[in-house]
Design a protein around this motif. Structure first.
Motif, PDB file in Angstrom:
ATOM      1  N   GLY A  79       0.816  -1.203   0.000  1.00 33.77           N
ATOM      2  CA  GLY A  79       0.000   0.000   0.000  1.00 33.77           C
ATOM      3  C   GLY A  79       0.847   1.248   0.000  1.00 33.77           C
ATOM      4  O   GLY A  79       2.082   1.183  -0.098  1.00 33.77           O
ATOM      5  N   CYS A  83       1.520   4.481   5.215  1.00 27.74           N
ATOM      6  CA  CYS A  83       0.099   4.149   5.370  1.00 27.74           C
ATOM      7  C   CYS A  83      -0.299   4.001   6.840  1.00 27.74           C
ATOM      8  O   CYS A  83      -1.327   4.506   7.275  1.00 27.74           O
ATOM      9  CB  CYS A  83      -0.205   2.860   4.613  1.00 27.74           C
ATOM     10  SG  CYS A  83      -1.929   2.341   4.688  1.00 27.74           S
ATOM     11  N   THR A  94      -6.923  -0.313   8.069  1.00 29.51           N
ATOM     12  CA  THR A  94      -6.889   0.497   6.848  1.00 29.51           C
ATOM     13  C   THR A  94      -5.922  -0.045   5.809  1.00 29.51           C
ATOM     14  O   THR A  94      -6.261  -0.143   4.624  1.00 29.51           O
ATOM     15  CB  THR A  94      -6.501   1.952   7.194  1.00 29.51           C
ATOM     16  OG1 THR A  94      -7.455   2.482   8.106  1.00 29.51           O
ATOM     17  CG2 THR A  94      -6.429   2.809   5.953  1.00 29.51           C
ATOM     18  N   CYS A  95      -4.714  -0.415   6.243  1.00 24.28           N
ATOM     19  CA  CYS A  95      -3.645  -0.760   5.304  1.00 24.28           C
ATOM     20  C   CYS A  95      -3.650  -2.208   4.856  1.00 24.28           C
ATOM     21  O   CYS A  95      -2.862  -2.578   3.977  1.00 24.28           O
ATOM     22  CB  CYS A  95      -2.291  -0.423   5.925  1.00 24.28           C
ATOM     23  SG  CYS A  95      -2.117   1.288   6.447  1.00 24.28           S
ATOM     24  N   GLY A  98      -8.520  -2.854   4.553  1.00 21.96           N
ATOM     25  CA  GLY A  98      -9.237  -1.747   3.938  1.00 21.96           C
ATOM     26  C   GLY A  98     -10.454  -1.324   4.725  1.00 21.96           C
ATOM     27  O   GLY A  98     -11.373  -0.697   4.187  1.00 21.96           O
ATOM     28  N   PRO A 102     -10.324   2.047   2.826  1.00 18.81           N
ATOM     29  CA  PRO A 102      -8.959   1.827   2.339  1.00 18.81           C
ATOM     30  C   PRO A 102      -8.109   3.077   2.519  1.00 18.81           C
ATOM     31  O   PRO A 102      -8.627   4.155   2.846  1.00 18.81           O
ATOM     32  CB  PRO A 102      -9.164   1.501   0.858  1.00 18.81           C
ATOM     33  CG  PRO A 102     -10.478   2.107   0.507  1.00 18.81           C
ATOM     34  CD  PRO A 102     -11.318   2.017   1.740  1.00 18.81           C
ATOM     35  N   PRO A 103      -6.812   2.967   2.333  1.00 18.32           N
ATOM     36  CA  PRO A 103      -5.933   4.121   2.528  1.00 18.32           C
ATOM     37  C   PRO A 103      -6.309   5.300   1.632  1.00 18.32           C
ATOM     38  O   PRO A 103      -6.826   5.121   0.525  1.00 18.32           O
ATOM     39  CB  PRO A 103      -4.548   3.581   2.160  1.00 18.32           C
ATOM     40  CG  PRO A 103      -4.655   2.103   2.310  1.00 18.32           C
ATOM     41  CD  PRO A 103      -6.058   1.757   1.948  1.00 18.32           C
ATOM     42  N   VAL A 143      -3.996  -8.358   2.037  1.00 22.72           N
ATOM     43  CA  VAL A 143      -3.934  -6.963   1.588  1.00 22.72           C
ATOM     44  C   VAL A 143      -4.934  -6.874   0.440  1.00 22.72           C
ATOM     45  O   VAL A 143      -4.646  -7.270  -0.688  1.00 22.72           O
ATOM     46  CB  VAL A 143      -2.514  -6.577   1.126  1.00 22.72           C
ATOM     47  CG1 VAL A 143      -2.490  -5.141   0.594  1.00 22.72           C
ATOM     48  CG2 VAL A 143      -1.524  -6.699   2.291  1.00 22.72           C
ATOM     49  N   VAL A 147      -6.726  -1.684  -1.304  1.00 24.54           N
ATOM     50  CA  VAL A 147      -5.469  -1.124  -0.782  1.00 24.54           C
ATOM     51  C   VAL A 147      -4.477  -0.945  -1.923  1.00 24.54           C
ATOM     52  O   VAL A 147      -3.778   0.079  -2.013  1.00 24.54           O
ATOM     53  CB  VAL A 147      -4.885  -2.031   0.318  1.00 24.54           C
ATOM     54  CG1 VAL A 147      -3.528  -1.515   0.777  1.00 24.54           C
ATOM     55  CG2 VAL A 147      -5.847  -2.118   1.501  1.00 24.54           C
TER      56      VAL A 147
END
Length: 416
Positions: A79, A83, A94-95, A98, A102-103, A143, A147
């Motif tokens: 990502g 991040c 988030t990283c 998601g 997501p980022p 991931v 992302v």
């Protein structure tokens, strides 16, 4: 598989103490191994990086922090830069998943500009000349695809014309894709290398370097050990192995002008664990390196109980707050290895003025460094003033060599 990227991690302090005898023995071993490396004719400005998962995040931050010497990057399941923003929770949500969102690529772009303005990373305008390859599996649940989409948006801001994205490749889980080596392409399991009928390493290298000679069917070069402890004092305190590896083609060892590619493994893929040598031997890079004059470097992380039990590279801050900058111990070590293989200075990117001027050297335990005003304490660790490099635990049991390269500015280094 979440375990490859993290597992359940917490910010507990590691108990890493080294006696003087142990430290002297490690330094002697490191010097002996470093001296055994062949003299190579490498162009540092033709260096590139790639990585998988946590190694992908590490490759992104190394690419951004040292963009002045790099040619490009290949990112498999990662990502945007910075991040996690120093938060394990953000890293895991988030990283990776998601979630809840997501980022934000714009946020990562602003962080990049902020770090550059502070002088802690190279000028991101260097990225305009870079060539980038991104790879994401459609069935990656570690991931997730959004992302990777954010990473694409991040890189598009810097390298809009030189980016290739293998996006949501069908039937591909969280792993390094190869033509025929590894497990089922749709199953994220040890060694996290999959038979995908897709040459991920070859496509990444071709995107970075252009037209390539076909890969060798039988390797003609050799693997060598790299004494990582020669480039990072007390490496275990930074979740770094004493030994890394490199593949050197015969042509490079014979003196041909060569380039360098650094590959960061994912979590649990370190060589001293159950994966063993499978990542650095079979991820697919060496066959292309053999016929295209590329020295491939495979730095090695290790687990640290509490802070990093799965042997991930630091992309969320377990080894200090400056993990995404040139001052980060792991980043500095890799830069020193690059310089050393290319026959240059092993200063990890210290300012030119500091390299050219005389420096004062101090060897002491971390408690004394802090007491003498050469370092300060952060969460139980000693950080060098100025560079903020993580020296290990704030303890009389950890000895560090510091070089003064400016007013109240110290870097970890080898003292005469």
């Amino acid at each position: 598989m979440r375990g490859l990227a993290f597992g359940a991690l917490g910010f507990a302090l590691a108990a890493c103490f080294a006696s003087n005898d142990d430290r002297e023995g490690a330094e002697l071993r490191a010097e002996a191994q470093a001296a055994a490396l062949p003299a190579l004719n490498l162009d540092v400005m033709d260096t590139s990086v790639s990585g998988l998962s946590a190694g992908a995040y590490m490759a992104v931050q190394f690419h951004v922090a040292y963009s002045s010497i790099l040619r490009g990057a290949g990112i498999f399941a990662g990502g945007p830069f910075y991040c996690a923003e120093g938060s394990l929770n953000t890293a895991l949500t988030t990283c990776m998943s998601g979630s809840p969102a997501p980022p934000d690529a714009a946020r990562a772009i602003e962080a990049t500009k902020r770090f550059a303005a502070a002088g802690t990373i190279d000028d991101p305008s260097n990225l305009a000349r870079q060539r980038v390859f991104l790879f994401g599996g459609a069935n990656d649940t570690t991931v997730v695809p959004p992302v990777m989409d954010a990473l694409e948006s991040y890189y598009r801001a810097w390298t809009p014309a030189a980016l290739r994205f293998e996006k949501r490749r069908p039937g591909t889980a969280h792993l390094m894709p190869t033509v025929a080596y590894g497990g089922d392409c749709n199953v994220a399991a040890e060694p996290w290398i999959g038979r995908c009928n897709y040459d991920g390493a070859g496509v990444a290298l071709a995107q970075i370097y252009g037209t390539m000679e076909p890969p060798s069917s039988s390797l003609g070069g050799r693997f060598v050990s790299l004494a990582q402890e020669a480039y990072l004092p007390n490496p275990a305190s930074h979740s770094v192995a004493d030994t890394g590896y490199a593949y050197i083609p015969a042509s490079c060892e014979a003196g041909a002008r060569c380039r360098m590619h650094v590959v960061f493994h994912g979590c649990k893929q370190y060589a001293s664990g159950s994966v063993g040598d499978r990542f650095y031997r079979y991820a697919g890079y060496n066959e292309w390196a053999d016929t295209n004059r590329i020295v491939v470097v495979y730095p090695q992380a290790i687990p640290t109980s509490g802070t990093n039990p799965n042997g991930c590279w630091d992309w969320w801050g377990y080894d200090g707050p400056n993990y995404a900058t040139r001052a980060a111990p792991q980043m500095t070590m890799v830069r020193r290895i690059i310089d050393a293989l290319a026959g240059g200075a092993q200063d990890g990117g210290a300012p030119d003025a500091a390299r050219d001027s005389g420096t004062t050297c101090f060897v002491a335990n971390n408690y004394e460094h802090v007491t003498r005003g050469r370092a300060h304490v952060w969460w139980g660790y000693a950080l060098a003033n100025g560079s903020n490099q993580n020296m290990g635990l704030y303890s009389v049991g950890v000895v560090t060599s510091l070089r003064q390269v400016g007013t109240d500015h110290y870097v970890i280094g080898t003292c005469p």
